[in-house]
Design an enzyme around this catalytic site. Structure first.
Site, PDB file in Angstrom:
ATOM      1  N   TYR A 174      -8.987 -44.034 137.544  1.00 31.23           N
ATOM      2  CA  TYR A 174      -8.354 -45.476 136.467  1.00 31.23           C
ATOM      3  C   TYR A 174      -7.186 -45.662 135.644  1.00 31.23           C
ATOM      4  O   TYR A 174      -6.435 -46.719 135.764  1.00 31.23           O
ATOM      5  CB  TYR A 174      -9.792 -45.115 135.332  1.00 31.23           C
TER       6      TYR A 174
ATOM      7  N   SER B  48      -4.143 -50.018 130.014  1.00 28.93           N
ATOM      8  CA  SER B  48      -4.659 -48.984 129.157  1.00 28.93           C
ATOM      9  C   SER B  48      -3.746 -48.190 128.292  1.00 28.93           C
ATOM     10  O   SER B  48      -2.642 -47.854 129.618  1.00 28.93           O
ATOM     11  CB  SER B  48      -5.937 -48.655 129.658  1.00 28.93           C
TER      12      SER B  48
END
Length: 120
Positions: free
Chosen positions: A28, A15
């Site tokens: 995350y 990501s």
């Protein structure tokens, strides 16, 4: 390389959170940064054996991530992003994976950041 001489590929999906910090997404981001680093390490180990290791790092993508949030503030924040931006789709990421692994066997697209145009 496969026994039959075809190119072997390992494609990880990370990501942009590996590079860009977002408030309240520390864990995350840390997991995505770890995957990005793992990809770089595996590339140095497997590259000499003919295995391409690629890491794709999407921006806002329509996934089930929002379904797993248990924080109303984060849910509202993510919903706002989906309202403001045209998110990438799973099919678009799959198309990028197909493109990545279809390159000539001496070409490794090692790291690809892909964003919705308006997220850039």
């Amino acid at each position: 390389m496969n026994a039959d001489g075809r190119t072997a590929d390992l494609v990880n999906i990370s990501s942009i959170g590996a590079h860009v910090t977002f408030p309240n997404y520390a864990v995350y981001g840390a997991t995505k940064a770890a995957l990005t680093h793992l990809s770089a390490s595996l590339r140095s180990e497997f590259g000499p054996r003919g295995v391409r290791v690629s890491n794709i790092e999407p921006g806002l993508t329509a996934t089930e991530l929002g379904d797993h949030l248990d924080n109303a503030e984060l849910t509202e924040q993510l919903d706002g992003m989906f309202e403001a931006l045209t998110a990438l789709t799973a099919d678009e990421i799959a198309d990028l994976i197909a493109y990545t692994v279809s390159r000539a066997k001496h070409i490794n697209l090692r790291q690809t950041i892909v964003l919705p145009t308006t997220q850039a």
